[in-house]
Design a protein around this motif. Structure first.
Motif, PDB file in Angstrom:
ATOM      1  N   PRO A   1       0.824  -1.207   0.000  1.00  0.00           N
ATOM      2  CA  PRO A   1       0.000   0.000   0.000  1.00  0.00           C
ATOM      3  C   PRO A   1       0.860   1.260   0.000  1.00  0.00           C
ATOM      4  O   PRO A   1       1.801   1.376   0.764  1.00  0.00           O
ATOM      5  CB  PRO A   1      -0.789  -0.107   1.305  1.00  0.00           C
ATOM      6  N   GLY A   2       0.544   2.159  -0.894  1.00  0.00           N
ATOM      7  CA  GLY A   2       1.273   3.423  -0.979  1.00  0.00           C
ATOM      8  C   GLY A   2       2.611   3.345  -1.682  1.00  0.00           C
ATOM      9  O   GLY A   2       3.269   4.357  -1.856  1.00  0.00           O
ATOM     10  N   GLU A   3       3.056   2.154  -2.072  1.00  0.00           N
ATOM     11  CA  GLU A   3       4.356   2.005  -2.733  1.00  0.00           C
ATOM     12  C   GLU A   3       4.266   2.034  -4.250  1.00  0.00           C
ATOM     13  O   GLU A   3       5.227   2.385  -4.907  1.00  0.00           O
ATOM     14  CB  GLU A   3       5.014   0.672  -2.362  1.00  0.00           C
ATOM     15  N   PHE A   4       3.138   1.605  -4.809  1.00  0.00           N
ATOM     16  CA  PHE A   4       3.046   1.456  -6.264  1.00  0.00           C
ATOM     17  C   PHE A   4       3.140   2.828  -6.928  1.00  0.00           C
ATOM     18  O   PHE A   4       2.490   3.772  -6.512  1.00  0.00           O
ATOM     19  CB  PHE A   4       1.747   0.760  -6.652  1.00  0.00           C
ATOM     20  N   PRO A   5       4.002   2.939  -7.945  1.00  0.00           N
ATOM     21  CA  PRO A   5       4.226   4.225  -8.602  1.00  0.00           C
ATOM     22  C   PRO A   5       2.959   4.839  -9.181  1.00  0.00           C
ATOM     23  O   PRO A   5       2.214   4.180  -9.885  1.00  0.00           O
ATOM     24  CB  PRO A   5       5.191   3.887  -9.743  1.00  0.00           C
ATOM     25  N   GLN A   6       2.742   6.113  -8.863  1.00  0.00           N
ATOM     26  CA  GLN A   6       1.648   6.897  -9.425  1.00  0.00           C
ATOM     27  C   GLN A   6       2.194   8.270  -9.757  1.00  0.00           C
ATOM     28  O   GLN A   6       2.763   8.896  -8.889  1.00  0.00           O
ATOM     29  CB  GLN A   6       0.503   7.028  -8.429  1.00  0.00           C
ATOM     30  N   PRO A   7       2.125   8.757 -10.980  1.00  0.00           N
ATOM     31  CA  PRO A   7       1.597   8.049 -12.140  1.00  0.00           C
ATOM     32  C   PRO A   7       2.515   6.903 -12.552  1.00  0.00           C
ATOM     33  O   PRO A   7       3.689   6.870 -12.190  1.00  0.00           O
ATOM     34  CB  PRO A   7       1.531   9.119 -13.223  1.00  0.00           C
ATOM     35  N   LEU A   8       1.969   6.003 -13.321  1.00  0.00           N
ATOM     36  CA  LEU A   8       2.683   4.816 -13.747  1.00  0.00           C
ATOM     37  C   LEU A   8       3.824   5.164 -14.709  1.00  0.00           C
ATOM     38  O   LEU A   8       3.596   5.753 -15.748  1.00  0.00           O
ATOM     39  CB  LEU A   8       1.704   3.872 -14.435  1.00  0.00           C
ATOM     40  N   PRO A   9       5.066   4.816 -14.366  1.00  0.00           N
ATOM     41  CA  PRO A   9       6.180   5.091 -15.276  1.00  0.00           C
ATOM     42  C   PRO A   9       6.275   4.010 -16.362  1.00  0.00           C
ATOM     43  O   PRO A   9       5.779   2.896 -16.196  1.00  0.00           O
ATOM     44  CB  PRO A   9       7.404   5.021 -14.366  1.00  0.00           C
ATOM     45  N   ALA A  10       6.903   4.347 -17.467  1.00  0.00           N
ATOM     46  CA  ALA A  10       7.122   3.380 -18.547  1.00  0.00           C
ATOM     47  C   ALA A  10       7.900   2.182 -18.021  1.00  0.00           C
ATOM     48  O   ALA A  10       7.741   1.057 -18.504  1.00  0.00           O
ATOM     49  CB  ALA A  10       7.871   4.044 -19.704  1.00  0.00           C
ATOM     50  N   CYS A  11       8.718   2.395 -17.022  1.00  0.00           N
ATOM     51  CA  CYS A  11       9.552   1.341 -16.435  1.00  0.00           C
ATOM     52  C   CYS A  11       8.738   0.190 -15.858  1.00  0.00           C
ATOM     53  O   CYS A  11       9.258  -0.919 -15.697  1.00  0.00           O
ATOM     54  CB  CYS A  11      10.412   1.920 -15.307  1.00  0.00           C
ATOM     55  N   ALA A  12       7.481   0.430 -15.525  1.00  0.00           N
ATOM     56  CA  ALA A  12       6.658  -0.600 -14.885  1.00  0.00           C
ATOM     57  C   ALA A  12       6.550  -1.862 -15.733  1.00  0.00           C
ATOM     58  O   ALA A  12       6.501  -2.961 -15.191  1.00  0.00           O
ATOM     59  CB  ALA A  12       5.267  -0.055 -14.580  1.00  0.00           C
ATOM     60  N   THR A  13       6.524  -1.720 -17.054  1.00  0.00           N
ATOM     61  CA  THR A  13       6.406  -2.885 -17.933  1.00  0.00           C
ATOM     62  C   THR A  13       7.595  -3.011 -18.883  1.00  0.00           C
ATOM     63  O   THR A  13       7.500  -3.630 -19.930  1.00  0.00           O
ATOM     64  CB  THR A  13       5.100  -2.823 -18.753  1.00  0.00           C
ATOM     65  N   CYS A  14       8.716  -2.440 -18.500  1.00  0.00           N
ATOM     66  CA  CYS A  14       9.913  -2.484 -19.355  1.00  0.00           C
ATOM     67  C   CYS A  14      10.800  -3.676 -18.995  1.00  0.00           C
ATOM     68  O   CYS A  14      11.155  -3.859 -17.830  1.00  0.00           O
ATOM     69  CB  CYS A  14      10.715  -1.200 -19.212  1.00  0.00           C
ATOM     70  N   PRO A  15      11.191  -4.465 -20.004  1.00  0.00           N
ATOM     71  CA  PRO A  15      12.085  -5.594 -19.736  1.00  0.00           C
ATOM     72  C   PRO A  15      13.483  -5.162 -19.269  1.00  0.00           C
ATOM     73  O   PRO A  15      14.203  -5.952 -18.681  1.00  0.00           O
ATOM     74  CB  PRO A  15      12.196  -6.309 -21.084  1.00  0.00           C
ATOM     75  N   LYS A  16      13.851  -3.912 -19.506  1.00  0.00           N
ATOM     76  CA  LYS A  16      15.168  -3.412 -19.100  1.00  0.00           C
ATOM     77  C   LYS A  16      15.176  -2.846 -17.682  1.00  0.00           C
ATOM     78  O   LYS A  16      16.217  -2.505 -17.151  1.00  0.00           O
ATOM     79  CB  LYS A  16      15.656  -2.326 -20.069  1.00  0.00           C
TER      80      LYS A  16
END
Length: 103
Positions: A42-57
């Motif tokens: 709770p409270g840790e998930f990035p907001q707004p969502l960065p591109a890094c969230a689904t980046c394989p790198k």
């Protein structure tokens, strides 16, 4: 659809749709995420969502005192940390990695 719209859709078209998965609100992502980011509390998930969230790198990790962070293997910098006010929302490195299928 414009290029920006396509990129934002690729990051996660439902990024604005929050679900109560795991007992806390976080975006329902369209794409793979690693176990560290997936276990964000709770409270840790990035907001707004960065591109890094689904980046394989992206390498997500938790530092004892600094919390959840993302390190980019392409740019070789920390790209997200708690309190980030200007997250990366579009990235050529992410798009290239997704197209190539490279980890």
């Amino acid at each position: 659809m414009s290029e920006t719209d396509r990129n934002n859709h690729d990051i996660g078209s439902s990024a604005g749709n929050l679900s109560a998965a795991g007992g806390h609100d976080r975006p329902d992502l369209n794409g793979p995420i690693g176990p560290i980011l997936g276990a964000a509390g709770p409270g840790e998930f990035p907001q707004p969502l960065p591109a890094c969230a689904t980046c394989p790198k992206a390498m997500w990790y938790r530092a004892a005192r600094q919390g959840l962070r993302a390190f980019c293997r392409e740019l070789r910098v920390v790209t997200w940390h708690p309190g980030e006010t200007d997250p990366v929302t579009e990235c050529d490195g992410r798009d290239a990695a997704l197209l190539s299928g490279a980890p």
